[in-house]
Write a protein that holds these residues in place. Structure first.
Motif, mmCIF file in Angstrom:
data_model
loop_
_atom_site.group_PDB
_atom_site.id
_atom_site.type_symbol
_atom_site.label_atom_id
_atom_site.label_comp_id
_atom_site.label_asym_id
_atom_site.label_seq_id
_atom_site.Cartn_x
_atom_site.Cartn_y
_atom_site.Cartn_z
ATOM 1 N N ASP A 253 -10.770 -56.949 23.849
ATOM 2 C CA ASP A 253 -11.826 -57.000 24.870
ATOM 3 C C ASP A 253 -11.255 -57.019 26.285
ATOM 4 O O ASP A 253 -11.863 -56.504 27.220
ATOM 5 N N PHE A 254 -10.033 -57.580 26.442
ATOM 6 C CA PHE A 254 -9.473 -57.700 27.800
ATOM 7 C C PHE A 254 -9.137 -56.340 28.430
ATOM 8 O O PHE A 254 -8.928 -56.259 29.631
ATOM 9 N N PHE A 255 -9.087 -55.297 27.610
ATOM 10 C CA PHE A 255 -8.874 -53.971 28.194
ATOM 11 C C PHE A 255 -10.103 -53.504 28.974
ATOM 12 O O PHE A 255 -10.022 -52.620 29.810
ATOM 13 N N VAL B 220 -2.832 -62.100 31.765
ATOM 14 C CA VAL B 220 -3.312 -60.714 31.689
ATOM 15 C C VAL B 220 -4.447 -60.562 30.678
ATOM 16 O O VAL B 220 -5.415 -59.845 30.914
ATOM 17 N N THR B 221 -4.315 -61.275 29.549
ATOM 18 C CA THR B 221 -5.267 -61.039 28.448
ATOM 19 C C THR B 221 -6.228 -62.205 28.230
ATOM 20 O O THR B 221 -7.224 -62.047 27.542
ATOM 21 N N LYS C 292 -5.496 -64.537 26.366
ATOM 22 C CA LYS C 292 -5.240 -65.037 25.005
ATOM 23 C C LYS C 292 -3.772 -65.387 24.760
ATOM 24 O O LYS C 292 -2.875 -64.785 25.354
ATOM 25 N N LYS C 293 -3.575 -66.310 23.820
ATOM 26 C CA LYS C 293 -2.212 -66.648 23.405
ATOM 27 C C LYS C 293 -1.672 -65.587 22.443
ATOM 28 O O LYS C 293 -0.491 -65.356 22.341
ATOM 29 N N ILE C 294 -2.586 -65.001 21.705
ATOM 30 C CA ILE C 294 -2.188 -63.935 20.775
ATOM 31 C C ILE C 294 -2.878 -62.655 21.215
ATOM 32 O O ILE C 294 -4.097 -62.628 21.360
ATOM 33 N N SER C 295 -2.090 -61.627 21.441
ATOM 34 C CA SER C 295 -2.672 -60.376 21.944
ATOM 35 C C SER C 295 -1.856 -59.211 21.395
ATOM 36 O O SER C 295 -0.806 -59.417 20.803
ATOM 37 N N PRO C 296 -2.321 -58.003 21.610
ATOM 38 C CA PRO C 296 -1.473 -56.853 21.276
ATOM 39 C C PRO C 296 -0.190 -56.921 22.117
ATOM 40 O O PRO C 296 -0.138 -57.665 23.097
ATOM 41 N N PRO C 297 0.850 -56.153 21.765
ATOM 42 C CA PRO C 297 2.117 -56.196 22.508
ATOM 43 C C PRO C 297 1.886 -56.121 24.018
ATOM 44 O O PRO C 297 1.165 -55.245 24.507
ATOM 45 N N LEU C 298 2.511 -57.082 24.728
ATOM 46 C CA LEU C 298 2.143 -57.287 26.133
ATOM 47 C C LEU C 298 2.532 -56.130 27.051
ATOM 48 O O LEU C 298 1.726 -55.689 27.871
ATOM 49 N N ASN C 299 3.769 -55.644 26.922
ATOM 50 C CA ASN C 299 4.204 -54.603 27.858
ATOM 51 C C ASN C 299 3.353 -53.337 27.718
ATOM 52 O O ASN C 299 2.927 -52.744 28.707
#
Ligand code: GLU
Length: 429
Positions: free
Chosen positions: A334-336, A398-399, A401-408
């Motif tokens: 959702d953060f995208f 950025v997101t 969340k503590k768990i997210s898709p790969p950050l870079n």
């Protein structure tokens, strides 16, 4: 010529059990270059559920189980049933009582057939049977009567249906006899049970197919899973070229693969058990194996086309190994589409660190995951914060969340402007 039909009554929204019956009929028809017809058995007005008929069409179309020809609706054929009842009255096989027309069953002998599931000879003593109504006093036919008249007029060669109809079959066979028609072949499928061997219900996670769709199950996974409820691929693949879609496990099968190999003789004679965990596992398998372009459009459609399809296309590869249902996509991504509103870790008092990050990102000329990664490692080192902690805080900024898709990669996809805006925002917490 093989001609099969499904004959749903519009009394509810199709579930796993009756949709599996549709699938087996469809597979049998396609395997034998036959026809797969649809008849709506809507003469029981008391049990009629208006949204049910629409749901039947919607589910079959969504799953790709498209029927051949026009839909037959029994409620539009009342004259036909009346005419046929008249014929039986004339022949002396039926009689009138209390305004209804009854069929007279034979009193002696047996009614039997060879059922194609398990090649079983099934036989009923006629003395256990009773006369039954074929036309009710309101002029509507009963299920047993309309079902037989239509199967004959539609030239149905094989009746493939649930075993709950076995007890009606002697009535059907006697009707065929009375008309002087030859009955179709019968194949009665074992009923689907829950893990506790009780009749399948919502308690076991069995819902309508529309609910499964809403929860983010893929049609490919549902079709595959339903096929395994009673059928197993048992064929020898003498020519591998005929099976371009086969996955190594042979439990994962596309609709095309099933069509190539479906045989009624391979359908089990014991009740299949519905296991929601296995369906979820299978759905996850399909998401992982799915072509990205296909997964992209499935997610996009699942989300009612409300989110930009390009962003979905870029982000789907990041999460496809992690999700089991399409509904989980937004939980991770959702953060995208919108800035985080809350943060899973308190980011206040980290102004200095985020200011350094902001400057480093501003100076980045090539906005790609490698460059981002290198620059961020450098900032962590320069300000003396451990990598683990540094990237956790950055991830949450950025997101959210503590768990997210790969950050870079996520930062690359989000774009420089959005990322910097988020880094600025957390400096004011
Ligand atoms: N109307 C019946 C049903 O709801 C049809 C049974 C049959 O296929 O003969 O399933």
């Amino acid at each position: 010529m093989v001609r099969v039909r499904i004959a749903p009554s519009p009394t509810g929204i199709p579930h796993i059990g009756n949709t599996r019956t549709a699938l087996f009929n469809f597979l049998f028809a396609r395997r034998n270059n036959g026809e797969f017809l649809l008849r709506i058995e809507d003469t029981d007005r008391a049990r009629f559920v208006p949204e049910s008929e629409k749901a039947i069409y919607e589910i079959l179309e969504w799953l790709g189980l498209k029927w051949d020809g026009k839909v037959i609706k029994q409620s539009q054929r009342l004259e036909i049933y009346k005419d046929h009842a008249e014929q039986l009255l004339k022949k002396g096989s039926a009689y009138k009582k209390e305004g209804a027309i009854h069929f007279e069953m034979p009193r002696t002998g047996e009614t039997s057939w060879d059922d194609l599931i398990g090649n079983k000879h099934i036989s009923f003593k006629n003395e256990t049977q009773e006369d039954f109504v074929i036309i009710k006093s309101d002029g509507f036919p009963t299920y047993n009567f309309a079902n037989v008249v239509d199967d004959h007029l539609m030239e149905i060669s094989h009746v493939i249906r649930g075993e709950e109809f076995i007890s009606s079959t002697p009535k059907h066979i006697q009707l065929y006899k009375a008309f002087g028609w030859s009955p179709p072949d019968f194949a009665h499928l074992q009923i689907v049970l829950g893990p506790d061997r009780a009749q399948l219900s919502t308690m076991h996670g069995a819902k309508s197919i529309l609910d499964f769709r809403k929860e983010g199950f893929l049609k490919e996974a549902l079709l595959n899973y339903m096929a395994l409820l009673g059928w197993r691929f048992a064929g020898q693949m003498e020519n591998e070229e005929r099976t371009p879609y086969v996955f190594p496990e042979r439990e994962i099968m596309s609709l095309d693969f099933m069509i190539l190999f479906f045989e009624l003789k391979d359908v089990n004679t014991t009740s299949p058990i519905f296991d929601i965990k296995k369906l979820e596992w299978m759905n996850g398998m399909y998401i992982r194996k799915s072509q990205i372009s296909n997964l992209k459009s499935q997610i996009w459609e699942y989300l009612d086309k409300k989110y930009p399809v390009e962003t979905i296309g870029k982000t789907a590869p990041l999460i496809k190994d992690r999700i089991k249902k399409l509904s989980e996509y937004l939980l991770l991504c959702d953060f995208f589409f919108k800035e985080p509103e809350k943060y899973e870790i308190d980011l206040s008092g980290k102004k200095e660190m985020f200011r350094n990050i902001e400057i480093a990102l501003e100076n980045l000329t090539e906005w790609d995951e490698i460059g981002i990664g290198e620059h961020m490692q450098k900032v962590a080192k320069d300000i003396g914060v451990k990598n683990r902690e540094f990237f956790m805080l950055l991830r949450v900024a950025v997101t959210g969340k503590k768990i997210s898709p790969p950050l870079n990669e996520s930062m690359e996809i989000l774009g420089k402007e959005k990322v910097i805006k988020r880094i600025k925002k957390v400096q004011n917490l």
